[in-house]
Scaffold this motif. Structure first.
Motif, short mmCIF file in Angstrom:
data_model
loop_
_atom_site.label_atom_id
_atom_site.label_comp_id
_atom_site.label_asym_id
_atom_site.label_seq_id
_atom_site.Cartn_x
_atom_site.Cartn_y
_atom_site.Cartn_z
N HIS A 10 50.84 23.04 17.41
CA HIS A 10 49.54 23.60 17.03
C HIS A 10 48.71 24.07 18.22
CE1 HIS A 10 49.21 23.11 12.63
NE2 HIS A 10 50.18 22.24 12.82
N PHE B 174 51.14 18.27 17.99
CA PHE B 174 50.03 18.86 18.74
C PHE B 174 50.49 20.09 19.51
CE2 PHE B 174 46.52 15.45 19.41
CZ PHE B 174 46.53 15.17 18.06
N ASP C 140 39.74 17.46 25.53
CA ASP C 140 39.11 17.62 24.22
C ASP C 140 39.46 16.49 23.26
OD1 ASP C 140 38.01 20.39 24.61
OD2 ASP C 140 40.14 20.83 24.92
N ILE C 141 40.67 15.93 23.42
CA ILE C 141 41.18 14.95 22.46
C ILE C 141 41.91 13.84 23.21
CG2 ILE C 141 42.77 14.57 20.52
CD1 ILE C 141 42.59 17.73 20.14
N LYS D 115 43.01 23.61 22.94
CA LYS D 115 42.56 22.23 23.14
C LYS D 115 43.47 21.51 24.14
CE LYS D 115 39.48 22.26 19.67
NZ LYS D 115 38.03 22.05 19.85
N ALA E 264 48.14 22.84 21.41
CA ALA E 264 47.45 22.01 22.40
C ALA E 264 48.23 21.90 23.70
CB ALA E 264 47.22 20.61 21.82
N SER F 149 41.45 17.67 14.85
CA SER F 149 41.12 19.09 14.75
C SER F 149 39.71 19.32 14.22
CB SER F 149 42.12 19.78 13.81
OG SER F 149 41.85 19.44 12.47
N LEU G 72 46.51 14.66 13.47
CA LEU G 72 46.19 16.07 13.70
C LEU G 72 44.92 16.47 12.97
CD1 LEU G 72 46.85 18.99 14.65
CD2 LEU G 72 48.25 19.21 12.59
N ARG H 141 45.99 24.70 14.82
CA ARG H 141 44.73 23.99 14.61
C ARG H 141 44.16 23.41 15.90
NH1 ARG H 141 46.60 20.34 9.55
NH2 ARG H 141 44.41 19.71 9.43
N LEU H 142 44.94 23.44 16.98
CA LEU H 142 44.46 22.90 18.24
C LEU H 142 44.57 23.92 19.37
CD1 LEU H 142 46.06 19.32 18.14
CD2 LEU H 142 43.79 20.01 17.36
N ALA I 245 44.80 17.69 25.14
CA ALA I 245 44.92 16.36 24.56
C ALA I 245 45.67 15.41 25.48
CB ALA I 245 45.62 16.43 23.21
#
Length: 269
Positions: A41, A38, A85-86, A19, A43, A241, A237, A15-16, A21
């Motif tokens: 997924h 994370f 991004d996060i 990305k 990141a 996301s 998360l 889902r990341l 973070a």
């Protein structure tokens, strides 16, 4: 002759993926669970934590590096991965327990606000300077059930969490025009080192953690389910996301209905 189709579960789609973070307080407890989830997924992650050794251990397990200052950490993240991004503002302390406001120390109050509120504000500010030009980004802060109800913790802790919620809503109001989402997650009591921080070092034993779990379980609304750091990480998360692409200014309660129910009149209990 009937035909039976068998659908086998496939691995969840990251889902990341792609990305970048930054997680503050990512070396232990809820923060560590967020970092590992994370990473699972897809990141790329940088960690900010005052616990140097723990931070390095987590980073080494993820082939990452640690940095301590939020502003420098944001710059480090962008220099290393090209963007941000996060950001997850997870770092925080509970402060010392004090049942009588007349005995409360202003220095203790200032310390809790400095870490829990100023730290979150700095995270939001420095993430925003990277995200605003990009017109996108997700800021998630760790709040608490103490952000919406009194009597959950010391005055400084409760005040700081109300402040984090206020910042979340206000910063979401400003950054919405830039396509940046700002949310927070408010968990019920989780058995971590933070929940034992008020105890002397030699009293933070497995028995003490078991006692904490027993107490939070007895006064919880949702019975038969123990809240874990993984549950909180799952909520973070989601908000981080694109599954939450139109959610901003929200305080996601991860409390099993604790703040929505009052069983003192024993209508259902």
């Amino acid at each position: 002759m009937s035909t039976t189709s068998i659908l086998q579960a496939s691995s969840p789609t990251p889902r990341l993926s792609g990305k970048v973070a930054l997680v503050t307080g990512g070396a232990s407890g809820i923060g560590e669970s967020i970092v590992h989830l994370f990473h699972t997924h897809g990141a790329k992650i940088c960690i900010v934590d005052v616990q140097d050794n723990l931070g390095k251990q987590v980073c080494e397990s993820l082939d990452d590096e640690a940095n301590e200052d939020v502003s420098r950490a944001v710059d480090f993240t962008v220099d290393r991965f090209g963007t941000l991004d996060i950001i997850v503002n997870n770092a925080g302390i509970s402060g010392s327990p004090c049942a009588d406001i007349r005995n409360a120390e202003l220095s203790e109050f200032d310390k809790v606000f400095s870490i829990n509120v100023k730290g979150v504000f700095h995270g939001m500010k420095h993430a925003a300077r990277i995200m605003i030009p990009k017109k996108k980004g997700s800021i998630v802060s760790l709040c608490s059930v103490a952000s919406v109800i009194g009597g959950i913790g010391p005055h400084a802790y409760t005040g700081s969490k109300y402040a984090v919620l206020g910042l979340t809503k206000n910063v979401a109001a400003e950054l919405g025009k830039h396509g940046i989402r700002v949310n927070c997650v408010s968990p019920y009591g989780v058995a971590t080192a933070l929940s034992m921080a008020h105890l002397p070092e030699d009293e933070r034993t497995e028995d003490a953690l078991a006692g904490f779990r027993d107490f939070t379980g007895r006064v919880a609304n949702l019975e038969g389910v123990e809240l874990t750091t993984q549950d909180v990480a799952n909520a973070v998360l989601f908000l981080a996301s694109d599954d939450a692409r139109y959610i901003s200014g929200d305080n996601l309660m991860v409390d099993g209905g604790f703040t929505s129910a009052n069983h003192s009149l024993k209508v259902f209990r």
